[in-house]
Design an enzyme around this catalytic site. Structure first.
Site, mmCIF file in Angstrom:
data_model
loop_
_atom_site.group_PDB
_atom_site.id
_atom_site.type_symbol
_atom_site.label_atom_id
_atom_site.label_comp_id
_atom_site.label_asym_id
_atom_site.label_seq_id
_atom_site.Cartn_x
_atom_site.Cartn_y
_atom_site.Cartn_z
ATOM 1 N N LYS A 22 0.808 -1.056 0.059
ATOM 2 C CA LYS A 22 -0.047 -0.070 0.074
ATOM 3 C C LYS A 22 1.008 1.283 -0.026
ATOM 4 O O LYS A 22 0.505 2.098 -0.851
ATOM 5 C CB LYS A 22 -0.951 0.088 1.208
ATOM 6 C CG LYS A 22 -1.996 0.857 1.255
ATOM 7 C CD LYS A 22 -3.004 0.864 2.490
ATOM 8 C CE LYS A 22 -3.769 -0.257 2.381
ATOM 9 N NZ LYS A 22 -4.670 -0.262 3.324
ATOM 10 N N ARG A 91 -3.432 2.813 8.336
ATOM 11 C CA ARG A 91 -3.593 1.645 7.800
ATOM 12 C C ARG A 91 -2.565 0.816 7.826
ATOM 13 O O ARG A 91 -1.337 1.123 7.460
ATOM 14 C CB ARG A 91 -4.077 1.998 6.477
ATOM 15 C CG ARG A 91 -5.527 2.678 6.283
ATOM 16 C CD ARG A 91 -5.598 3.346 4.789
ATOM 17 N NE ARG A 91 -6.893 4.148 4.531
ATOM 18 C CZ ARG A 91 -7.710 3.471 4.499
ATOM 19 N NH1 ARG A 91 -8.183 2.409 4.131
ATOM 20 N NH2 ARG A 91 -9.263 4.236 4.068
ATOM 21 N N GLY A 100 -8.376 -7.217 4.621
ATOM 22 C CA GLY A 100 -9.276 -7.285 5.777
ATOM 23 C C GLY A 100 -8.595 -8.010 7.014
ATOM 24 O O GLY A 100 -9.013 -8.096 8.013
ATOM 25 N N MET A 102 -5.637 -7.303 8.596
ATOM 26 C CA MET A 102 -4.966 -6.381 9.518
ATOM 27 C C MET A 102 -5.808 -5.000 9.760
ATOM 28 O O MET A 102 -6.779 -5.078 9.251
ATOM 29 C CB MET A 102 -3.599 -6.368 9.263
ATOM 30 C CG MET A 102 -2.622 -7.563 9.313
ATOM 31 S SD MET A 102 -0.820 -7.302 8.844
ATOM 32 C CE MET A 102 -1.107 -6.872 6.764
ATOM 33 N N ARG A 336 -3.371 -1.157 -6.143
ATOM 34 C CA ARG A 336 -2.551 -2.165 -6.154
ATOM 35 C C ARG A 336 -3.046 -3.194 -7.368
ATOM 36 O O ARG A 336 -3.915 -3.099 -7.982
ATOM 37 C CB ARG A 336 -2.820 -3.199 -4.768
ATOM 38 C CG ARG A 336 -4.350 -3.538 -4.646
ATOM 39 C CD ARG A 336 -4.623 -4.074 -3.122
ATOM 40 N NE ARG A 336 -5.876 -4.153 -2.924
ATOM 41 C CZ ARG A 336 -6.402 -4.478 -1.656
ATOM 42 N NH1 ARG A 336 -5.888 -4.318 -0.674
ATOM 43 N NH2 ARG A 336 -7.948 -4.661 -1.728
ATOM 44 N N HIS A 452 -15.536 -7.365 1.325
ATOM 45 C CA HIS A 452 -14.704 -8.473 2.237
ATOM 46 C C HIS A 452 -14.911 -9.727 1.492
ATOM 47 O O HIS A 452 -13.959 -10.613 0.874
ATOM 48 C CB HIS A 452 -14.710 -8.261 3.536
ATOM 49 C CG HIS A 452 -14.084 -9.552 4.364
ATOM 50 N ND1 HIS A 452 -14.496 -10.847 4.725
ATOM 51 C CD2 HIS A 452 -12.566 -9.099 4.697
ATOM 52 C CE1 HIS A 452 -13.259 -11.282 5.222
ATOM 53 N NE2 HIS A 452 -12.584 -10.573 5.422
ATOM 54 N N SER A 780 13.125 -43.398 -11.002
ATOM 55 C CA SER A 780 11.552 -42.739 -10.816
ATOM 56 C C SER A 780 11.528 -42.027 -9.314
ATOM 57 O O SER A 780 11.633 -43.245 -8.578
ATOM 58 C CB SER A 780 10.568 -43.339 -11.512
ATOM 59 O OG SER A 780 9.363 -42.582 -11.019
ATOM 60 N N CYS A 848 7.173 -39.621 -9.846
ATOM 61 C CA CYS A 848 5.878 -40.081 -9.948
ATOM 62 C C CYS A 848 5.061 -40.112 -8.792
ATOM 63 O O CYS A 848 3.866 -40.718 -8.785
ATOM 64 C CB CYS A 848 6.028 -41.638 -10.432
ATOM 65 S SG CYS A 848 6.699 -42.794 -9.446
ATOM 66 N N TYR A 868 11.471 -35.445 -16.409
ATOM 67 C CA TYR A 868 10.140 -35.303 -16.317
ATOM 68 C C TYR A 868 9.470 -35.325 -14.948
ATOM 69 O O TYR A 868 10.098 -35.689 -14.180
ATOM 70 C CB TYR A 868 9.571 -36.542 -17.353
ATOM 71 C CG TYR A 868 9.553 -37.865 -16.585
ATOM 72 C CD1 TYR A 868 8.445 -38.424 -15.692
ATOM 73 C CD2 TYR A 868 10.542 -38.787 -16.990
ATOM 74 C CE1 TYR A 868 8.506 -39.748 -15.210
ATOM 75 C CE2 TYR A 868 10.765 -39.905 -16.416
ATOM 76 C CZ TYR A 868 9.721 -40.280 -15.609
ATOM 77 O OH TYR A 868 9.831 -41.584 -14.997
#
Length: 894
Positions: A22, A91, A100, A102, A336, A452, A780, A848, A868
């Protein structure tokens, strides 16, 4: 001495680590010459020092005083002056947006004297002044003094009831003056003292409260949910107050430069006349669409649209903007990079690339595998029966079905039992975060797309419908009543559509998303705008990635689906799944065999069935590698449950109907019982102990390979021996496979090409990986078992017993079964890679386990040089995208 405080003119958008998101953006807008109320920023360094020392860092108070004096000089007024007070907002503002979570305190500097001065400079508008003062008391009381916000809400509700109104705007100046006194009484009763009248004391207490709010339960929960580090701290922004609650020529709003739900261009946001910013976010009053501001105040609207365009081009992204109009003057309070849904993320990234604002590398970086997974979620079937009971705003898309619950603790409790729930609230507050995390969907009767509930739901990927104001919610009776009279009680099923804003009674059937339909080959989906965006970014990711993506598939149907989804082979085909169902009895014959002849008979019966399975899978993956794991789990898993068998035997004995086979099965279960089967007779040990078992499986694979060759196919089998801990184990089994291959080649006259390798799933296998690599052609990594063996716990036992405690206490940032433990298990993977390739440079390496489809884990596997990853068919597109992002195009996209 450390510098802790910075004026808005000193920073910029690249200093989020120091100034928070902010503050950095306020400084950036100031530098761009936009109308930002003057102010200064207390850095995250100060917060971290406060949290570490447990007290205000040395020198901070003096620095704040210097910057406050400079601000007072610039504005020509002093903080809390009785005649013409300077008032400020306090703020929070962390590096990553935590909407919302803090604290915020507005109108700091008001007291019993300065409120009169505020009324005087506002042209005698006492209503405005006392409305501002009561807001300070409410915010300060709940945020700084820790008083439950419901204490203030009850007093306000009682006053409105007494005046016969539901709207704050109907309260008079005298009403609000009385409300101020009532709020002061609440503070005196619950805080044990009076509200501080000294403006500087108010400011200092508010700053420390914002620091403290970094570690509230809801903030910690949000950071864990969003995987935000706990050690960043928050900045504090001290900003000159500007007022949207000064009359009908004033107001406050939130705007988006594009629709955060769909990514479409246009004018999106909410505006509220005669209100302060918290009213919009809290959803206390239903807003009007931002486009209405053009009729309300065209000059302010035109200036805002121009600024929105400038900000989007400057940030090269969707911007989320908070603004206030004070008596016709536009003020920018925040911007933002906006949170967005998965659909919006893909459409915006693709659109920006097409417009030339960013290149395709950056576009791929703007989206994530997690977002792509959300796009593959199902939606409601258009042809399904449904009973529409209400509509609200389509705040966050998706199709959610669940039982209605009316508070967050109930949502958490029911979800923990496996229930799907929809959290129903008038509005949500940060205290509802735990319930929002637990719920499959969120429904509110108030608020808009910037409330919110909407902002948090979009950030978490939850389906959300807001502002369904026709619903009458009765929290005491735990029910709501729709406009048509339908009553939904707690536990009743409802369905909500976050794409359309519709609410339905009961469970509505769902269908595949348009993205899944496209991957499945539905040509009608190809023209969809979202599909075009996904396709363009996926094609670029595929062109960039080094890492191949395979699938875990055990049937020809799964293999075919995986191929349609872009799999480049099969990384794990589990042969034990082929022994279930109708074939379980044949495995029982093998286990109950009392002579070598009976064992051979049982294996001979299984051989053609296995061969048929492999033919189908090799055909579906023709021309691509197929890694087939020989049987891994202990044999007792193929036998009936011990208790069930014991009851059956007792019943037969009681009724004189003894079945010898039942007794044999019971004896076999007793014989094969192990205290810890995960560490017992399984994997390669089965192949060594039970003669002919692995030979039969190898023969089935190789005969299927020969059959496919004769059919003109291009089979590429890779035979994987599981749970190897010693090179001698592997070499014994490899010799058997090679012997069988020689036999099959002679019998079929087919030239067989195949690889033999092993799973690395035991810490000892890692330590001797160089010795195993002398014989193995590929590794693997079975990261599920490797995680269990490394941590020393059984997944089935510990996830229910203590994982939640470990997560709460921060021992795990996330379950090590969801995302790879890079420091521990990852270090073992890297070690095995290094050891194996020193001996065999062309050693083929893959993974895997379930981690093969986890975005963060994929980046790690790419970094250590695996060839992979393999995952479930539906995760293949996710893995493809993340492999592309990992190839130099991906980073943290929060």
């Amino acid at each position: 001495m450390a510098k802790y405080v910075y004026d808005f003119s000193e920073g910029g958008m690249d200093q989020k680590d120091l100034l928070g998101g902010k503050g950095a953006n306020l400084a950036e807008m100031t530098g761009l010459g936009m109308p930002v109320p003057p102010g200064f920023i207390i850095s995250t360094d100060a917060c971290r020092a406060f949290l570490a020392e447990g007290k205000e860092p040395a020198g901070l108070a003096d620095e704040v005083g210097e910057h406050l004096a400079r601000l007072e000089k610039e504005r020509g007024k002093t903080l809390g002056d009785p005649d013409d007070p300077l008032l400020v907002s306090v703020r929070s503002g962390a590096k990553f947006s935590m909407p919302g979570m803090m604290e915020t305190v507005l109108n700091v500097g008001l007291n019993d004297e300065s409120v009169k001065g505020l009324a005087k400079v506002a042209g005698g508008d006492e209503r405005f002044a006392y409305d501002s003062y009561r807001r300070l008391l409410q915010m300060f009381g709940s945020t700084v003094l820790g008083i439950e916000s419901s204490e203030f809400a009850e007093v306000l509700d009682a006053l409105k009831t007494q005046r016969g109104t539901k709207a704050d705007l109907d309260l008079t100046a005298d009403d609000l003056r009385g409300l101020v006194e009532s709020y002061k009484d609440v503070i005196r009763e619950h805080a044990g003292g009076d509200f501080p009248q000294d403006p500087r004391e108010q400011l200092d207490m508010a700053v420390l409260a914002v620091f403290d709010s970094w570690n509230t339960d809801r903030a910690r929960l949000y950071r864990r949910q969003e995987q935000i580090p706990d050690d960043l701290g928050t900045a504090v922004n001290i900003c000159t107050m500007v007022y949207g609650n000064g009359g009908d020529d004033s107001g406050t709003g939130v705007a988006f430069t594009r629709d955060p739900a769909t990514g479409a261009q246009g004018v999106y946001g909410d505006y509220l006349v005669n209100a302060q910013g918290e009213d919009v976010v809290a959803g206390i009053r239903n807003t009007v669409p931002l486009a209405d501001l053009e009729q309300i105040d065209k000059a302010a609207y035109d200036e805002l649209i121009d600024i929105m365009d400038r900000l989007e081009k400057h940030y090269k992204d969707l911007c989320d903007i908070e603004f206030t109009v004070e008596h016709g003057k536009l003020w920018m309070l925040q911007t933002r990079v906006g949170k967005r849904t998965a659909e919006a993320a893909f459409r915006i990234a693709h659109s920006f690339a097409e417009e030339g604002l960013i290149d395709l590398d950056e576009a791929v970086n703007r989206v994530t595998g997690a977002q792509l997974a959300q796009l593959m979620f199902p939606r409601f079937d258009d042809k399904a029966e449904r009973h529409l009971i209400g509509e609200g705003m389509n705040a966050s898309p998706g199709a959610a079905v669940g039982k209605a619950v009316f508070d967050s603790p109930t949502a958490v409790e029911w979800a923990a039992k496996g229930e799907d729930v929809i959290l129903v609230r008038r509005t949500t507050t940060p205290d509802d975060l735990s319930g929002m995390v637990a719920a499959t969907g969120i429904l509110t009767s108030r608020g808009g797309k910037t409330s919110h509930a909407a902002v948090v739901a979009r950030g978490m990927g939850r389906t959300c419908v807001c502002g369904a104001d026709e619903l009458e919610i009765d929290f005491e009776a735990r029910k709501f009543t729709a406009a048509d009279g339908t009553v939904i009680g707690e536990g009743d099923l409802i369905s909500i559509d976050g794409t359309t804003g519709e609410i339905f009674e009961g469970a509505v059937e769902v269908m595949d998303s348009v993205v899944v339909r496209y991957f499945e080959g539905d040509e009608t989906a190809a023209g969809d705008e979202l599909v075009r965006a996904v396709t363009a970014l996926m094609e670029h990711a595929d062109g960039e990635r080094r890492l191949a993506v395979r699938a875990n598939a055990d049937t020809p149907e799964d293999a075919a689906r995986a191929r349609r989804f872009g799999a480049q082979g099969i990384g794990l085909c589990r042969t034990e799944h082929m022994f279930l169902g109708d074939r379980r009895e044949l495995v029982e014959h093998l286990i109950l065999a009392e002579t070598p002849e009976q064992q051979h008979e049982a294996l001979d019966a299984l051989l053609p069935l296995q061969r048929e399975d492999f033919v189908g899978i090799l055909e579906a993956m023709d021309g691509l590698p197929v890694t087939i794991r020989l049987i891994d789990p202990p044999l007792h898993e193929f036998l009936p449950d011990y208790t069930e068998l014991a009851v059956r035997v007792a019943h037969e004995e009681e009724h004189g109907t003894d079945e010898p086979r039942t007794h044999k099965l019971l004896d076999a279960v007793k014989r094969l019982h192990e205290e810890n089967p995960m560490l017992g007779l399984r994997g390669v040990r089965l192949g060594i102990v039970i003669p002919g078992l692995f030979k039969m499986q190898a023969r089935a694979i190789l005969e299927a390979t020969a059959a496919r060759i004769h059919e003109g196919g291009d089979p590429q089998p890779e035979i994987m021996i599981p749970l190897v801990a010693a090179s001698q184990e592997f070499e014994l089994m490899k010799a058997e496979v090679i012997s069988v291959a020689g036999e099959v080649q002679k019998e079929t006259n087919a030239k067989l090409a195949f690889k033999i390798g092993t799973m690395i799933e035991l810490p000892r296998a890692v330590m001797v990986a160089d010795k195993i690599a002398e014989s193995a052609e590929f590794f693997s990594f079975g990261t599920n078992d490797l995680t269990q063996m490394t941590w020393g716990f059984s997944r089935d036992d510990v996830e229910a017993s203590f994982f939640s405690t470990y997560l709460d206490k921060g021992i795990f940032p996330v379950s090590p079964f969801e995302s790879l433990d890079v420091d521990g298990v990852g270090a073992l993977v890297a070690m095995a890679v290094s050891k194996g390739r020193k001996v065999r440079p062309d050693l083929h390496l893959g993974v895997c386990g379930e981690h093969g489809g986890d975005p963060d884990s994929i980046h790690f596997f790419d970094s250590v040089g695996l060839d992979y990853v393999s995952c479930s068919p539906y995760r293949v597109p996710v893995a493809r995208l993340e492999a592309g992002r990992s190839a130099g195009t991906g980073s943290d996209s929060r």
